[in-house]
Enzyme design. Structure first.
Site, PDB file in Angstrom:
ATOM      1  N   ASP A  95     -68.924  64.053 -28.432  1.00 19.00           N
ATOM      2  CA  ASP A  95     -69.787  65.326 -28.268  1.00 19.00           C
ATOM      3  C   ASP A  95     -69.062  66.406 -28.275  1.00 19.00           C
ATOM      4  O   ASP A  95     -67.983  66.562 -27.921  1.00 19.00           O
ATOM      5  CB  ASP A  95     -70.993  65.155 -27.573  1.00 19.00           C
ATOM      6  CG  ASP A  95     -72.309  65.943 -27.798  1.00 19.00           C
ATOM      7  OD1 ASP A  95     -72.327  66.636 -28.863  1.00 19.00           O
ATOM      8  OD2 ASP A  95     -73.197  65.777 -27.151  1.00 19.00           O
ATOM      9  N   HIS A  96     -69.569  67.544 -27.952  1.00 20.97           N
ATOM     10  CA  HIS A  96     -69.138  69.124 -27.985  1.00 20.97           C
ATOM     11  C   HIS A  96     -67.739  69.033 -27.035  1.00 20.97           C
ATOM     12  O   HIS A  96     -67.526  68.646 -26.118  1.00 20.97           O
ATOM     13  CB  HIS A  96     -70.216  70.027 -26.996  1.00 20.97           C
ATOM     14  CG  HIS A  96     -71.287  70.294 -27.681  1.00 20.97           C
ATOM     15  ND1 HIS A  96     -71.601  71.392 -28.563  1.00 20.97           N
ATOM     16  CD2 HIS A  96     -72.594  69.649 -27.582  1.00 20.97           C
ATOM     17  CE1 HIS A  96     -72.892  71.232 -29.006  1.00 20.97           C
ATOM     18  NE2 HIS A  96     -73.446  70.293 -28.482  1.00 20.97           N
ATOM     19  N   ASP A 131     -66.567  72.030 -30.975  1.00 20.01           N
ATOM     20  CA  ASP A 131     -67.305  73.185 -30.922  1.00 20.01           C
ATOM     21  C   ASP A 131     -66.670  74.259 -30.707  1.00 20.01           C
ATOM     22  O   ASP A 131     -66.407  74.484 -29.616  1.00 20.01           O
ATOM     23  CB  ASP A 131     -68.185  72.862 -29.602  1.00 20.01           C
ATOM     24  CG  ASP A 131     -69.315  73.740 -29.500  1.00 20.01           C
ATOM     25  OD1 ASP A 131     -69.424  74.819 -30.059  1.00 20.01           O
ATOM     26  OD2 ASP A 131     -70.125  73.527 -28.431  1.00 20.01           O
ATOM     27  N   GLU A 161     -69.216  72.675 -35.374  1.00 22.02           N
ATOM     28  CA  GLU A 161     -70.265  73.732 -34.835  1.00 22.02           C
ATOM     29  C   GLU A 161     -70.035  75.117 -35.292  1.00 22.02           C
ATOM     30  O   GLU A 161     -69.106  75.621 -34.484  1.00 22.02           O
ATOM     31  CB  GLU A 161     -70.912  73.707 -33.330  1.00 22.02           C
ATOM     32  CG  GLU A 161     -72.025  74.135 -33.123  1.00 22.02           C
ATOM     33  CD  GLU A 161     -72.832  74.312 -31.831  1.00 22.02           C
ATOM     34  OE1 GLU A 161     -73.566  74.957 -31.310  1.00 22.02           O
ATOM     35  OE2 GLU A 161     -72.643  73.090 -31.416  1.00 22.02           O
ATOM     36  N   GLU A 169     -74.489  73.466 -21.992  1.00 18.24           N
ATOM     37  CA  GLU A 169     -74.111  71.741 -22.303  1.00 18.24           C
ATOM     38  C   GLU A 169     -72.721  71.961 -21.839  1.00 18.24           C
ATOM     39  O   GLU A 169     -71.725  72.323 -22.513  1.00 18.24           O
ATOM     40  CB  GLU A 169     -74.487  71.244 -23.570  1.00 18.24           C
ATOM     41  CG  GLU A 169     -74.151  69.912 -23.435  1.00 18.24           C
ATOM     42  CD  GLU A 169     -74.665  69.063 -24.408  1.00 18.24           C
ATOM     43  OE1 GLU A 169     -74.202  67.714 -24.864  1.00 18.24           O
ATOM     44  OE2 GLU A 169     -75.255  69.587 -25.410  1.00 18.24           O
ATOM     45  N   HIS A 212     -80.175  73.846 -26.197  1.00 13.28           N
ATOM     46  CA  HIS A 212     -79.595  72.449 -25.426  1.00 13.28           C
ATOM     47  C   HIS A 212     -80.688  72.808 -24.022  1.00 13.28           C
ATOM     48  O   HIS A 212     -80.795  73.767 -23.640  1.00 13.28           O
ATOM     49  CB  HIS A 212     -78.183  72.753 -24.832  1.00 13.28           C
ATOM     50  CG  HIS A 212     -77.485  72.261 -26.177  1.00 13.28           C
ATOM     51  ND1 HIS A 212     -76.246  73.137 -26.417  1.00 13.28           N
ATOM     52  CD2 HIS A 212     -77.515  71.164 -27.183  1.00 13.28           C
ATOM     53  CE1 HIS A 212     -75.590  72.579 -27.325  1.00 13.28           C
ATOM     54  NE2 HIS A 212     -76.203  71.629 -28.075  1.00 13.28           N
ATOM     55  N   HIS A 252     -79.069  69.764 -33.189  1.00 16.45           N
ATOM     56  CA  HIS A 252     -78.487  69.943 -31.634  1.00 16.45           C
ATOM     57  C   HIS A 252     -79.648  70.433 -31.086  1.00 16.45           C
ATOM     58  O   HIS A 252     -80.665  71.029 -31.561  1.00 16.45           O
ATOM     59  CB  HIS A 252     -77.230  70.773 -31.667  1.00 16.45           C
ATOM     60  CG  HIS A 252     -75.887  70.059 -31.788  1.00 16.45           C
ATOM     61  ND1 HIS A 252     -75.037  69.816 -31.112  1.00 16.45           N
ATOM     62  CD2 HIS A 252     -75.457  69.465 -33.118  1.00 16.45           C
ATOM     63  CE1 HIS A 252     -73.996  69.331 -31.385  1.00 16.45           C
ATOM     64  NE2 HIS A 252     -74.151  69.179 -32.618  1.00 16.45           N
ATOM     65  N   GLY A 253     -79.927  70.104 -29.886  1.00 21.59           N
ATOM     66  CA  GLY A 253     -80.924  70.973 -28.826  1.00 21.59           C
ATOM     67  C   GLY A 253     -82.229  70.664 -29.309  1.00 21.59           C
ATOM     68  O   GLY A 253     -83.152  71.308 -29.471  1.00 21.59           O
ATOM     69  N   GLY A 254     -82.537  69.428 -29.602  1.00 28.25           N
ATOM     70  CA  GLY A 254     -83.979  69.060 -30.308  1.00 28.25           C
ATOM     71  C   GLY A 254     -84.896  68.571 -29.100  1.00 28.25           C
ATOM     72  O   GLY A 254     -85.905  68.359 -29.635  1.00 28.25           O
ATOM     73  N   SER A 255     -84.404  68.582 -27.779  1.00 29.17           N
ATOM     74  CA  SER A 255     -85.734  68.176 -27.015  1.00 29.17           C
ATOM     75  C   SER A 255     -86.818  69.173 -26.843  1.00 29.17           C
ATOM     76  O   SER A 255     -86.661  70.490 -27.288  1.00 29.17           O
ATOM     77  CB  SER A 255     -84.886  68.242 -25.481  1.00 29.17           C
ATOM     78  OG  SER A 255     -83.881  67.284 -25.233  1.00 29.17           O
ATOM     79  N   ASN A 274     -78.929  64.814 -31.829  1.00 26.67           N
ATOM     80  CA  ASN A 274     -78.569  64.659 -30.692  1.00 26.67           C
ATOM     81  C   ASN A 274     -79.788  64.464 -29.560  1.00 26.67           C
ATOM     82  O   ASN A 274     -80.477  65.331 -29.610  1.00 26.67           O
ATOM     83  CB  ASN A 274     -77.512  65.657 -30.205  1.00 26.67           C
ATOM     84  CG  ASN A 274     -76.204  65.638 -31.111  1.00 26.67           C
ATOM     85  OD1 ASN A 274     -76.157  65.007 -31.917  1.00 26.67           O
ATOM     86  ND2 ASN A 274     -75.168  66.382 -30.696  1.00 26.67           N
ATOM     87  N   ASP A 276     -80.041  63.780 -25.537  1.00 27.46           N
ATOM     88  CA  ASP A 276     -79.263  63.897 -23.987  1.00 27.46           C
ATOM     89  C   ASP A 276     -80.365  64.013 -23.133  1.00 27.46           C
ATOM     90  O   ASP A 276     -80.562  63.168 -22.224  1.00 27.46           O
ATOM     91  CB  ASP A 276     -78.090  64.745 -24.154  1.00 27.46           C
ATOM     92  CG  ASP A 276     -77.445  64.416 -22.918  1.00 27.46           C
ATOM     93  OD1 ASP A 276     -77.373  63.584 -22.143  1.00 27.46           O
ATOM     94  OD2 ASP A 276     -76.578  65.301 -22.437  1.00 27.46           O
ATOM     95  N   THR A 277     -80.847  65.258 -23.144  1.00 28.01           N
ATOM     96  CA  THR A 277     -81.907  65.554 -21.983  1.00 28.01           C
ATOM     97  C   THR A 277     -83.211  64.597 -21.913  1.00 28.01           C
ATOM     98  O   THR A 277     -83.275  64.120 -20.807  1.00 28.01           O
ATOM     99  CB  THR A 277     -82.492  67.078 -22.335  1.00 28.01           C
ATOM    100  OG1 THR A 277     -81.700  67.921 -22.445  1.00 28.01           O
ATOM    101  CG2 THR A 277     -83.393  67.522 -21.196  1.00 28.01           C
TER     102      THR A 277
END
Length: 343
Positions: A95-96, A131, A161, A169, A212, A252-255, A274, A276-277
């Protein structure tokens, strides 16, 4: 073949594009979270992507040396062994990785896979992310060209990106503002530098308001319809058929995203999302419950001896794995990859 070969990884991505679904890309930081991700994919009958960030790799490298390459290689090698027991196919991804960590992370990992390929083996990882969102677009794409050429030689797919994702992040942070939206001009400049596949396949993390971390609905304005504009702009410029989708997009940052926002993103070419959170919380929440409910067992309160079975890491570790696996299953359902595994 639980770990995808380069050919199978391309097939996975093609199937997602054609079927308008996306693979959950699950960040892992330990063998436990790796097993949780694999279990979730298996229970959902979904193939998927396992990924390791720079911070995750540093953690995996051990707190004595904190060596990112050691951590990433060790978990990847472990994954190649244990994934054999799961009836799904997974790709391994990093990742990043910002500019100041390329020499300590992605470039050495590319070298590892280059040597494996020269010896007639498959690469250790199937894709790596660069990134460059903190750099100017010109510098970002110049480095992207270098890395794409090396990735192709190692039979690896590069993820780039090109514009900022908000939030923070692993030390890369951007404000939440109007710069979080990729323009058609940004997309065209990307194609000029990286091509449309003739220079090597790449995944594109474009920005459509993504952030994120954790945020409440309404704090961020997601515009997944923007991805359609980017595809249309490039298709028109390069004489592609109307309705074609030149890019392989990453979300990215889909939470906290709504099902409608996710569905729109899938329709417009997102094939990787992605997580993660949300999976971090799903892993930790059962552990917290266990500790609160069994505080007198996990702690030697008032000089007592506690209860070994309650503080045994295997006891609460199993709960954590189960919780995270369930969140992975939910992700496959939201992203429509459930039940699509390669037979």
């Amino acid at each position: 073949m639980p770990i995808a070969t380069p050919e199978v990884y391309n097939e996975m991505l093609d199937r997602a594009k054609a079927g308008k679904f996306a693979y959950p890309a699950i960040n892992v930081t330990s063998t436990q979270t790796l097993h949780a991700a694999l279990r979730g994919f298996a229970e959902a009958e979904s193939d998927g992507i396992i990924q390791i960030s720079t911070g995750g790799a540093e953690f995996l490298g051990g707190q004595y040396s904190k060596d990112m390459v050691t951590g990433a290689v060790a978990l990847a090698e472990f994954a190649h062994i244990v994934a054999e027991k799961y009836p799904v196919t997974v790709a391994l991804h990093t990742d990043h990785c910002p500019k100041d960590k390329l020499d300590g992370y992605v470039r050495p990992l590319l070298a590892v896979s280059e040597e494996r390929v020269k010896a007639g083996r498959n690469p250790l990882f199937q894709s790596h992310m660069w990134d460059g969102s903190a750099e100017t677009l010109a510098d970002n794409l110049a480095i992207g060209q270098e890395l794409l050429a090396r990735a192709v030689a190692a039979k690896i797919i590069l993820e780039v990106e090109i514009t900022p994702t908000g939030g923070e992040e692993d030390g890369v942070s951007h404000e939440i503002n109007d710069s979080l939206y990729t323009t058609v001009d940004d997309a065209l400049r990307t194609v000029e530098a990286l091509g449309l596949g003739e220079k090597g396949r790449y995944l594109l993390a474009a920005s459509f308001g993504n952030v994120h971390g954790v945020y409440k609905p309404g704090n961020v304005v997601l515009r997944p319809d923007l991805l359609k504009e980017l595809n249309e702009g490039v298709a028109a410029k390069y004489g592609k058929p109307a309705g074609s989708q030149p890019f392989d997009f990453v979300f990215h940052g889909g939470s906290g995203s709504s099902e409608e926002e996710i569905a729109t993103a899938l329709e417009n070419g997102v094939i990787k999302m992605n997580l993660d959170t949300d999976t971090q919380y799903a892993f930790t929440r059962p552990v917290a419950a266990h500790m609160f409910q069994n505080y007198d067992g996990v702690l030697k309160v008032d000089g007592e001896v506690g209860a070994k079975k309650t503080y045994d890491p295997r006891t609460w570790g199993k709960l954590a794995e189960e919780g995270m696996a369930a969140r992975v299953v939910e992700a496959t359902q939201n992203l429509r990859s459930a039940g699509t595994r390669i037979k």
